[in-house]
Design an enzyme around this catalytic site. Structure first.
Site, short mmCIF file in Angstrom:
data_model
loop_
_atom_site.label_atom_id
_atom_site.label_comp_id
_atom_site.label_asym_id
_atom_site.label_seq_id
_atom_site.Cartn_x
_atom_site.Cartn_y
_atom_site.Cartn_z
N LYS A 77 0.85 -1.20 0.00
CA LYS A 77 0.00 0.00 0.00
C LYS A 77 0.88 1.25 0.00
O LYS A 77 1.93 1.26 0.66
CB LYS A 77 -0.89 -0.03 1.24
CG LYS A 77 -1.98 1.04 1.28
CD LYS A 77 -2.86 0.83 2.52
CE LYS A 77 -3.96 1.86 2.65
NZ LYS A 77 -4.81 1.61 3.84
N SER A 152 -9.70 1.57 2.95
CA SER A 152 -8.83 2.36 2.12
C SER A 152 -7.79 1.54 1.35
O SER A 152 -7.23 2.02 0.38
CB SER A 152 -8.10 3.40 2.98
OG SER A 152 -7.27 2.77 3.93
N SER A 176 -9.85 -0.91 7.14
CA SER A 176 -9.29 -0.70 5.81
C SER A 176 -8.56 -1.90 5.19
O SER A 176 -8.19 -1.84 4.02
CB SER A 176 -8.35 0.50 5.81
OG SER A 176 -9.09 1.69 5.84
#
Lengths: 489, 103
Positions: A77, A152, A176
């Protein structure tokens, strides 16, 4: 050769038996990414050159048969800093930011011989649940490209679901990792707070943030946890632990007490199709010998309000470091120091980030501190007590990961933020209390994946993997793959 | 409970953010809507409850040696990210609007 459906272990066996070289694996990975990335948009940046160079070096020295991670591709990420390439947190603020150091996670992954192929798209600074808050572009759900991948960590989930990589790493402040795992038919974990070092993770809410791997199988996920977990002197909140997360994999779940919280299954916001699939999964656990116990989490409904106050308060403080001076976006031609601060932050942060900074600062202001922030920290204690009490009665708690399946792109824009925040009712309490939870695939509704959350006691992730693996041994949801236009099947 | 635009504008200025008047109207509306969610906390009895401020279950201060990193490459890479530099230091714009008394 179809490589994009393989697990870490399967790829490792192929590399060891020389059925495949690491260079071939990485070349095939990029070929596959190139063929579908336009459709999915899982990455902000990729590192083809560096990845191939590392692959070549591993082939030259030979793949270590005792190291399951050697030569395996992985995606990270983009809020986890890395010397190689850029780290943007999907924000204009960090569009051109290069870190001078590697996050501890990145160091561990690199040292284990894994090959980082790129950085995944996400909601800006991890604020959001659809990845639509990315400054760069949207990510599509590989199961249905009119749907969001969740967030997210949406890019991280989409990359694994689409078969671009067998594993990715996301971060979970309020769901997330688990929510995109649920939306993409993956196993994703938010470990016990303190399990994985936060050093080098761009902070959102420091008392809630934890990184976690996303994979297809529980076994791969547990393997990754063995690699990522442990004490790090650079993160004072990291725990001194030495756990083998795979130790209960393969063990049956006969007699295991599984708590079913009334409040999770009877929530008004829970959609019927999701309830049905999760109920079927609970039945399956019962068939496998688990003892189902109805329990209560009486204050769960207050978790969303407490979460948004605490998360926004911590974010408003953490994001003050972005001042347009030392790194990140600088406004052009500042007239004064104050003008530089204001314009750099106003132009550099997106609307959701600015909104949360204001809410957070309001909650911390002298006018509202007692009523909002102070009260939220007390509710956090109450929730922690509720979970501790429940986990004295049962070994694990299960429930839906999300209220619904993945929504359509653009849907959330039409909703009021307060309404949107309620979507996170099943995930946020886990971050507030610090206990671990994973989401695993338990079926499909109209072609979209449904996830079940398994919550456990502090540092008892091994039992979560025991349950998830036992479920995956008798089901094949995790073996199903989306059909992607332009992809090779 | 409601907050008005003036209050939000004041908060924005403290947080070094700026909103156009349309944005401010919209943001104030959204924040007031969010308040209705946050006000749920008024229902729960927290009398005598201690707050939880940290994530760690076992929070202990541990010490490590404070060793400076003397890596010139790293210093250079760090300074390269800054707005402006002079003699290995970060240079910022003047503090006063008219440019006097600044760096």
């Amino acid at each position: 050769m179809v490589l994009h459906k393989k697990s870490i272990e399967e790829l490792h066996d192929m590399l060891v038996s020389k059925e495949l070289t690491v260079v071939e694996l990485i070349e095939s990975t990029f070929e596959y990414i190139d063929s579908i990335e336009k459709e999915i948009g899982a990455f902000i940046s990729t590192n083809k050159e560096a990845a191939l160079e590392k692959a070549k070096a591993i082939d030259e020295r030979g793949v270590d048969p005792d190291n399951v991670f050697d030569g395996i591709p992985i995606a990270i990420k983009d809020n986890i800093v890395m010397k190689e390439g850029k780290t943007t947190a999907a924000s204009k603020m960090l569009e051109n930011f290069s870190s001078v150091y590697d996050a501890t996670i990145v160091e561990k992954v690199n040292d284990a011989g894994m090959i980082i192929v790129g950085k995944n798209n996400m909601d800006e600074f991890a604020m959001g649940g659809t990845t639509e808050n990315s400054y760069f572009h949207d990510t599509k759900n590989p199961w249905d490209t009119t749907k969001v991948p969740g967030g997210s960590s949406g890019g991280s989930a989409a990359a694994v679901a689409a078969g671009m990589v067998p594993v990715s790493i996301g971060t979970d402040t309020g769901g997330s990792v688990r929510q995109p795992a649920a939306f993409n038919n993956l196993v994703g974990i938010k470990p016990t707070y303190g399990t994985i070092s936060r050093y080098g993770i761009i902070a959102f809410a420091s008392s809630l943030d934890q990184a976690g791997p996303l994979t297809r199988t529980a076994k791969d996920n547990a393997l990754m946890m063995n690699l990522l977990s442990g004490r790090d002197d650079k993160d004072n909140t990291s725990a001194e632990i030495d756990i083998d997360y795979t130790e209960k994999i393969g063990k049956d779940i006969k007699g295991l007490k599984v708590g079913v919280p009334y409040e999770l299954f009877h929530s008004k916001v829970l959609k019927e199709d999701v309830r049905e699939k999760v109920n079927q999964a609970v039945e399956k656990l019962k068939e496998l010998g688990a003892e189902i116990v109805e329990i209560n989490l009486p204050n769960l409904k207050y978790s969303v309000a407490a979460y948004y106050i605490i998360a926004s308060a911590e974010a408003s403080s953490n994001l003050q470091r972005f001042d347009g001076i030392r790194y990140g976006y600088h406004a052009e031609d500042p007239k004064s120091l104050d003008d530089l601060y204001v314009r750099s932050r106003t132009e550099g942060f997106g609307p959701e980030v600015r909104r949360r900074i204001i809410i957070g600062s309001l909650a911390l202001s002298t006018d509202y501190y007692d009523r909002f922030y102070g009260e939220a920290t007390k509710v956090r204690t109450i929730l922690r007590n509720d979970y501790e009490k429940a986990l004295e009665q049962v070994d694990v708690i299960v429930g839906p990961s999300m209220t619904r399946t993945a929504p359509s792109l653009g849907d959330v824009d039409e909703k009021d933020p307060a309404e949107e925040y309620m979507d996170d009712i099943f995930t946020v309490s886990v971050n507030l209390t610090g206990v671990p939870a994973l989401s695993l695939p338990v079926g499909f509704s109209n072609g979209l994946p449904v996830g079940m959350q398994v919550i456990g006691n502090y540092f008892d992730e091994a039992t979560l993997y025991q349950v998830a693996n036992a479920f995956q041994e008798v089901t094949d949801y995790h073996k199903q793959y989306p059909e992607i236009e332009g992809g090779v099947n | 409970m409601k907050v008005d635009e003036k209050y939000i504008a004041e908060m924005s200025s403290i947080m070094k953010l700026e909103f156009s008047s349309e944005e401010l109207t919209e943001l104030t509306k959204e924040i007031n809507n969010t308040f209705s969610l946050l006000e749920q906390l008024d229902e729960i009895d927290t009398e005598g409850v201690e707050g939880t401020f940290y994530g760690a279950v076992d929070l202990r201060a541990r010490f490590r040696p404070d060793e400076p990193v003397k890596d010139e490459e790293e210093v250079k890479a760090l300074l390269d990210q800054a707005i402006d530099t002079e003699n290995n230091q970060i240079k910022v714009p003047a503090i006063l609007d008219d440019g006097e008394g600044g760096a």
